[in-house]
Design a protein around this motif. Structure first.
Motif, mmCIF file in Angstrom:
data_model
loop_
_atom_site.group_PDB
_atom_site.id
_atom_site.type_symbol
_atom_site.label_atom_id
_atom_site.label_comp_id
_atom_site.label_asym_id
_atom_site.label_seq_id
_atom_site.Cartn_x
_atom_site.Cartn_y
_atom_site.Cartn_z
ATOM 1 N N THR A 20 -17.657 -43.918 70.463
ATOM 2 C CA THR A 20 -18.226 -44.832 71.416
ATOM 3 C C THR A 20 -18.121 -46.166 70.882
ATOM 4 O O THR A 20 -18.368 -46.604 69.645
ATOM 5 N N GLY A 23 -18.632 -52.051 74.891
ATOM 6 C CA GLY A 23 -17.994 -52.522 75.991
ATOM 7 C C GLY A 23 -17.698 -54.319 75.728
ATOM 8 O O GLY A 23 -18.546 -55.013 75.433
ATOM 9 N N ARG A 28 -22.237 -52.606 76.905
ATOM 10 C CA ARG A 28 -22.952 -51.199 77.091
ATOM 11 C C ARG A 28 -22.023 -50.336 76.195
ATOM 12 O O ARG A 28 -20.848 -50.558 76.121
ATOM 13 N N ARG A 30 -19.618 -47.429 75.642
ATOM 14 C CA ARG A 30 -18.803 -46.628 76.106
ATOM 15 C C ARG A 30 -18.188 -45.471 75.541
ATOM 16 O O ARG A 30 -17.569 -45.826 74.207
ATOM 17 N N ARG A 31 -18.446 -44.269 75.990
ATOM 18 C CA ARG A 31 -18.121 -43.092 75.102
ATOM 19 C C ARG A 31 -16.696 -42.149 75.715
ATOM 20 O O ARG A 31 -16.829 -42.268 77.087
ATOM 21 N N ASP A 53 -8.896 -49.412 77.023
ATOM 22 C CA ASP A 53 -9.934 -50.060 77.316
ATOM 23 C C ASP A 53 -10.887 -49.944 75.993
ATOM 24 O O ASP A 53 -11.371 -50.870 75.463
ATOM 25 N N TRP A 54 -10.556 -48.873 75.254
ATOM 26 C CA TRP A 54 -11.311 -48.507 74.046
ATOM 27 C C TRP A 54 -10.658 -49.772 72.876
ATOM 28 O O TRP A 54 -11.332 -50.169 72.039
ATOM 29 N N ASN A 57 -12.123 -53.057 73.533
ATOM 30 C CA ASN A 57 -13.740 -52.991 73.104
ATOM 31 C C ASN A 57 -13.535 -53.244 71.436
ATOM 32 O O ASN A 57 -14.540 -53.736 70.867
#
Length: 118
Positions: A20, A23, A28, A30-31, A53-54, A57
Motif C-alpha cells: 500500500t 497516492g 489516498r 493505493r493497494r 503508478d506505485w 507514489n
C-alpha cells in the motif's frame, strides 16, 4: 523475535505480496499486488519496463506498507537511479525471469526500489 525480524523472514518466503502506497496526487492509500525480488542480499521492487503508478507514489511518499501473510509492516522505499547500482541489481534479477526481455531494456525503462526496514 522483533517485528522487523518476523517481516524479513516472511519476505524471504513470500515472493508475491501486496503493498500500500500513498497516492502522489490524491494522498489516498493505493493497494496493489506485486512481486519482490532478491539481489545482493537485499529486497527490491521492480517490474518489466514501463511506467508504474506505485513507483511514482514511492517517489513522492517513500514510506509504504508491505502486507505479508497477515503481517503489515511499514517500510521505506529507496529509489535506485545510479547506473552502476542498477546494472548490478538488474544483472541478478533479469536472468532469472521468464520472458524478461533484455537486460538493457530493464536498465532503460524499469523502476527499481530497495525495500528498507528503518
Amino acid at each position: 523475535m522483533t517485528a522487523t525480524d518476523e517481516a524479513r523472514q516472511a519476505l524471504a518466503r513470500q515472493r508475491t505480496m501486496e503493498i500500500t502506497t500513498t497516492g502522489r496526487r490524491s494522498g489516498r492509500p493505493r493497494r496493489i499486488e506485486t512481486w519482490r525480488y532478491q539481489a545482493d542480499g537485499r529486497y527490491w521492487l521492480t517490474g518489466s519496463p514501463g511506467a508504474r503508478d506505485w513507483y511514482a507514489n514511492v517517489l513522492a511518499h517513500p514510506e509504504f506498507t508491505l502486507h505479508l501473510n497477515g503481517l503489515d509492516v511499514q517500510v521505506r522505499g529507496r529509489p535506485v537511479t545510479d547506473p552502476g547500482e542498477r546494472a548490478r541489481v538488474f544483472g541478478e534479477i533479469v536472468p532469472g525471469q521468464d520472458r524478461a526481455g533484455s537486460l538493457e531494456s530493464w536498465l532503460a525503462g524499469s523502476p527499481l526500489v530497495e525495500i528498507l526496514f528503518d
